[in-house]
Motif scaffolding. Sequence first.
Motif, PDB file in Angstrom:
ATOM      1  N   ASP A   1       3.290 -16.890 -18.424  1.00  0.00           N
ATOM      2  CA  ASP A   1       4.412 -17.820 -18.385  1.00  0.00           C
ATOM      3  C   ASP A   1       4.725 -18.322 -19.795  1.00  0.00           C
ATOM      4  O   ASP A   1       5.869 -18.353 -20.236  1.00  0.00           O
ATOM      5  N   ARG A   2       3.679 -18.675 -20.526  1.00  0.00           N
ATOM      6  CA  ARG A   2       3.857 -19.280 -21.831  1.00  0.00           C
ATOM      7  C   ARG A   2       4.322 -18.281 -22.889  1.00  0.00           C
ATOM      8  O   ARG A   2       5.194 -18.543 -23.700  1.00  0.00           O
ATOM      9  N   LEU A   3       3.720 -17.084 -22.861  1.00  0.00           N
ATOM     10  CA  LEU A   3       4.063 -16.088 -23.878  1.00  0.00           C
ATOM     11  C   LEU A   3       5.266 -15.245 -23.466  1.00  0.00           C
ATOM     12  O   LEU A   3       5.744 -14.424 -24.235  1.00  0.00           O
ATOM     13  N   GLY A   4       5.708 -15.388 -22.236  1.00  0.00           N
ATOM     14  CA  GLY A   4       6.850 -14.611 -21.774  1.00  0.00           C
ATOM     15  C   GLY A   4       6.576 -13.124 -21.721  1.00  0.00           C
ATOM     16  O   GLY A   4       7.456 -12.304 -21.952  1.00  0.00           O
ATOM     17  N   LYS A   5       5.334 -12.779 -21.406  1.00  0.00           N
ATOM     18  CA  LYS A   5       5.001 -11.349 -21.317  1.00  0.00           C
ATOM     19  C   LYS A   5       4.804 -10.969 -19.859  1.00  0.00           C
ATOM     20  O   LYS A   5       4.375 -11.788 -19.054  1.00  0.00           O
ATOM     21  N   PRO A   6       5.100  -9.713 -19.526  1.00  0.00           N
ATOM     22  CA  PRO A   6       4.831  -9.259 -18.161  1.00  0.00           C
ATOM     23  C   PRO A   6       3.325  -9.254 -17.904  1.00  0.00           C
ATOM     24  O   PRO A   6       2.533  -9.110 -18.838  1.00  0.00           O
ATOM     25  N   LEU A   7       2.962  -9.417 -16.652  1.00  0.00           N
ATOM     26  CA  LEU A   7       1.547  -9.446 -16.292  1.00  0.00           C
ATOM     27  C   LEU A   7       1.248  -8.240 -15.420  1.00  0.00           C
ATOM     28  O   LEU A   7       1.859  -8.049 -14.373  1.00  0.00           O
ATOM     29  N   LEU A   8       0.322  -7.401 -15.886  1.00  0.00           N
ATOM     30  CA  LEU A   8      -0.066  -6.222 -15.111  1.00  0.00           C
ATOM     31  C   LEU A   8      -1.342  -6.554 -14.349  1.00  0.00           C
ATOM     32  O   LEU A   8      -2.364  -6.855 -14.946  1.00  0.00           O
ATOM     33  N   VAL A   9      -1.267  -6.524 -13.028  1.00  0.00           N
ATOM     34  CA  VAL A   9      -2.426  -6.861 -12.206  1.00  0.00           C
ATOM     35  C   VAL A   9      -2.952  -5.595 -11.552  1.00  0.00           C
ATOM     36  O   VAL A   9      -2.220  -4.905 -10.856  1.00  0.00           O
ATOM     37  N   GLU A  10      -4.219  -5.303 -11.820  1.00  0.00           N
ATOM     38  CA  GLU A  10      -4.818  -4.115 -11.237  1.00  0.00           C
ATOM     39  C   GLU A  10      -5.987  -4.531 -10.368  1.00  0.00           C
ATOM     40  O   GLU A  10      -6.615  -5.554 -10.634  1.00  0.00           O
ATOM     41  N   GLY A  11      -6.303  -3.751  -9.382  1.00  0.00           N
ATOM     42  CA  GLY A  11      -7.444  -4.084  -8.547  1.00  0.00           C
ATOM     43  C   GLY A  11      -7.388  -3.373  -7.225  1.00  0.00           C
ATOM     44  O   GLY A  11      -6.358  -2.791  -6.879  1.00  0.00           O
ATOM     45  N   PRO A  12      -8.492  -3.424  -6.467  1.00  0.00           N
ATOM     46  CA  PRO A  12      -8.531  -2.738  -5.180  1.00  0.00           C
ATOM     47  C   PRO A  12      -7.499  -3.308  -4.221  1.00  0.00           C
ATOM     48  O   PRO A  12      -6.975  -4.408  -4.434  1.00  0.00           O
ATOM     49  N   ALA A  13      -7.208  -2.555  -3.181  1.00  0.00           N
ATOM     50  CA  ALA A  13      -6.194  -2.987  -2.222  1.00  0.00           C
ATOM     51  C   ALA A  13      -6.669  -4.229  -1.488  1.00  0.00           C
ATOM     52  O   ALA A  13      -7.839  -4.369  -1.170  1.00  0.00           O
ATOM     53  N   GLY A  14      -5.749  -5.151  -1.257  1.00  0.00           N
ATOM     54  CA  GLY A  14      -6.063  -6.291  -0.405  1.00  0.00           C
ATOM     55  C   GLY A  14      -6.791  -7.435  -1.078  1.00  0.00           C
ATOM     56  O   GLY A  14      -7.464  -8.200  -0.427  1.00  0.00           O
ATOM     57  N   VAL A  15      -6.678  -7.580  -2.394  1.00  0.00           N
ATOM     58  CA  VAL A  15      -7.287  -8.736  -3.040  1.00  0.00           C
ATOM     59  C   VAL A  15      -6.235  -9.799  -3.341  1.00  0.00           C
ATOM     60  O   VAL A  15      -6.548 -10.834  -3.901  1.00  0.00           O
ATOM     61  N   GLY A  16      -4.984  -9.528  -2.987  1.00  0.00           N
ATOM     62  CA  GLY A  16      -3.963 -10.553  -3.149  1.00  0.00           C
ATOM     63  C   GLY A  16      -3.099 -10.385  -4.388  1.00  0.00           C
ATOM     64  O   GLY A  16      -2.670 -11.371  -4.978  1.00  0.00           O
ATOM     65  N   LYS A  17      -2.828  -9.150  -4.784  1.00  0.00           N
ATOM     66  CA  LYS A  17      -2.003  -8.935  -5.971  1.00  0.00           C
ATOM     67  C   LYS A  17      -0.553  -9.306  -5.673  1.00  0.00           C
ATOM     68  O   LYS A  17       0.073 -10.054  -6.421  1.00  0.00           O
ATOM     69  N   THR A  18      -0.031  -8.760  -4.587  1.00  0.00           N
ATOM     70  CA  THR A  18       1.344  -9.051  -4.217  1.00  0.00           C
ATOM     71  C   THR A  18       1.488 -10.521  -3.839  1.00  0.00           C
ATOM     72  O   THR A  18       2.476 -11.179  -4.173  1.00  0.00           O
ATOM     73  N   GLU A  19       0.449 -11.014  -3.169  1.00  0.00           N
ATOM     74  CA  GLU A  19       0.431 -12.415  -2.735  1.00  0.00           C
ATOM     75  C   GLU A  19       0.589 -13.358  -3.928  1.00  0.00           C
ATOM     76  O   GLU A  19       1.259 -14.384  -3.839  1.00  0.00           O
ATOM     77  N   LEU A  20      -0.021 -12.974  -5.049  1.00  0.00           N
ATOM     78  CA  LEU A  20       0.052 -13.806  -6.244  1.00  0.00           C
ATOM     79  C   LEU A  20       1.499 -14.002  -6.689  1.00  0.00           C
ATOM     80  O   LEU A  20       1.932 -15.118  -7.001  1.00  0.00           O
ATOM     81  N   ALA A  21       2.256 -12.898  -6.698  1.00  0.00           N
ATOM     82  CA  ALA A  21       3.656 -12.998  -7.109  1.00  0.00           C
ATOM     83  C   ALA A  21       4.430 -13.911  -6.172  1.00  0.00           C
ATOM     84  O   ALA A  21       5.216 -14.757  -6.613  1.00  0.00           O
ATOM     85  N   LYS A  22       4.165 -13.753  -4.883  1.00  0.00           N
ATOM     86  CA  LYS A  22       4.880 -14.588  -3.912  1.00  0.00           C
ATOM     87  C   LYS A  22       4.533 -16.056  -4.119  1.00  0.00           C
ATOM     88  O   LYS A  22       5.402 -16.923  -4.050  1.00  0.00           O
ATOM     89  N   ALA A  23       3.246 -16.321  -4.394  1.00  0.00           N
ATOM     90  CA  ALA A  23       2.816 -17.706  -4.583  1.00  0.00           C
ATOM     91  C   ALA A  23       3.479 -18.305  -5.821  1.00  0.00           C
ATOM     92  O   ALA A  23       3.958 -19.443  -5.784  1.00  0.00           O
ATOM     93  N   VAL A  24       3.525 -17.521  -6.913  1.00  0.00           N
ATOM     94  CA  VAL A  24       4.148 -18.036  -8.136  1.00  0.00           C
ATOM     95  C   VAL A  24       5.618 -18.358  -7.881  1.00  0.00           C
ATOM     96  O   VAL A  24       6.125 -19.407  -8.293  1.00  0.00           O
TER      97      VAL A  24
END
Lengths: 462, 291
Positions: free
Chosen positions: B39-62
Amino acid sequence: MSSVAARLTSFVQALRANALRVGPAETVDAAQVLAVLGLADRERLREGLAAALLRAHGQRSVFDATFDLYFPSRVGEPEVAQRREELTVEELREQLAAALAAGDSAAMAQLAALAVGALGAFGQAPDAPGTPGAGGWSAHQTLDRLRPQILLARVLAALREGRGGARPSELTERIEPDEIRRRIEAFRTLVATEARRRSAELRGTDEIARRAVAPSVEQIDFLFAGREQLAELRRAVRPLSRKLATRLAAHRRRAARGRIDVRRTVRRSLGTGGVPLRPAYRRRRPQRPELVLLCDVSSSVAGFSDFTMLLVQALREEFSRVRVFAFVNRIDEVTELLGPGGGDPGELARRILAEATVLGYHPYSDYGSALGEFLERYREAVGPRSSVLILGDARNNNRDPNLPALRQLARQSRRVHWLNPEPPASWSTGDSAALAYAGVVAMHPCRNARQLGELITRLLPL
Amino acid sequence: MDEQRETGFFDSVEEVSDRLAEVGYLASTAVATTVFLADRLGKPLLVEGPAGVGKTELAKAVAAVAGARLVRLQCYEGVDESRALYEWNHAKQLLRITAGREESWEQARTDIFGEEFLLPRPLLTAIRGSEPTVLLIDETDKADVEVEGLLLEVLSDFQVTVPELGTITAERRPFVLLTSNASRELSEALRRRCLFLHLDFPDPELEVRIVRSRVPGLDQVLAESVVAAVGALRAMELRKAPSVAETIDWARTLLALGADTLDDAVVRRSLGVILKHQEDLRRAAEKLTLV
């Protein structure tokens, strides 16, 4: 600020020395992170710098170890250690057992620091900082004296007591030991970190960073991998095989656009008034690549064969026909053992030794007679469409290498590749017949997971 | 810091974790810190990880926290420029040409390549609006390599070039979150433009909190033993390790079954909720000695 900048750049250089690719752009990002977050909260700084500097998860362990060196949580002896008098080993164990039972990671970190202070010093008294040479702090020695693994029973008893009279379910009781073992493993890591940190104070950070940080999983040499590293490698295989599958699928898709089939295009163009609007492509007959693997399973290449077996198991899903043969000095087919439901991958090597006939009258590898026996018994397994992969170090114990057998194999198959877990420099030193074999078939050095991944994608028939 | 670069959703790391917790997303230090930095640096955030740890959920929450609209680009094999960026509405253009038979070619040409005939796809949509936006590029690894090239311009300069219209630059930077399951190695160029976050399974303490916040009826002791059991399953070598979502499902199932402790019979009956492969079920039963 300039001293922080200098620290950051030397941190980045240490990361580079450990084969992490960190460019100037990332360093600038990291500096911005430092400016935004400040130095107040160490864990946040760690995560922030990791976000800016890392590009893949496999690099994290290297990053963490280096971070601990360059941004230490404290300098000198921890306060707790100064406060207390000399702790005996038994007292340390007592406290550690309590911390393990509670799963209190802060207490565990403190105890790790105490333990290194009390048990880890070796050589000259390390109370003269700045004098290089003898003396230092050893994680190995600390753990050897403390032996945290013997605490398991004590911790379990403490947990049972802590629950009072209430009986937990049997299941909880059964999985608890594994959980405690994982915590003990975490404590070992803490001790290693602390010992590295203190040694860094003694010798200078840059020196320790170059030598004491463990390499990332992909670069671990198969032949020298420890138990823990093998487990980590095993976890790395799964994504590797999936990546491979995507790549193979992409290749097949591309292959579907081929040369134009003139006859069918003209035929089709009749419907559009003779204008070939929709060209028809020549259909490729789907190739059924066949793969034959010959794996050395002798103890000298245990790490390597264990790992390749896993990869093979994953590959079976991608290739229509894979046949796997294992040998030490006799050869036997083990395709069945690797099949679905083949059991725990870690146990495979043991099962192969127990259930397949790979040993003759002696326990030493003999590539010559294994190759000879292969041609005798399984000649029909290799045809003009099959690719053969031989996995082994070609250490033949000075027996007859039986080159004619390998030549015959090469003639009979589409191609033969040999993957050797030793570096080319040590081929044909001692009892290795690697160069003799390399004269007949293509031999590739394959020392770590990264090389294996590259080789497999390059060599596999498509 | 350049004032225009930041998306300006948050003021501090604490604020990130507090406000995410309000919408039901319990963030670890790593997540809160990287979200704040992105948010502060205005850079895209690449989230990697196994399925079902809440990657998509994070975007929705933000998006929920910031009161921003969520623009989602779901990547798949064969997604291309016309699906990701923009497309000309050919049918409408044809209609326009036939409607204005009498006018000259010059007039028609300037007209049919106007905003009216442009169909914006997610990337362009995210850049054009002036309201706060969260752009979620989901499963980036599923897209072909060519799409990554497309993303480079969008993610580094936050602008899109439409040859007939010129370059469209973002008035307000969107908060960009890319997710990947690492089924394909993303290109170095794309990675370099992003902050990187590896999202792994949460530690037991956090997972207990997550489970209890999602399944309020569950008592602490049972939640702890559920999480411990799932932890043991994850330590095994399974084809598909149980994800956080599955832990929650399991907790719900146990609640529905009215179980108050985790005993063998209950586990045997409900193990199918968290393990989805026959082979995994067999192996887990063997390891946990459920006879």
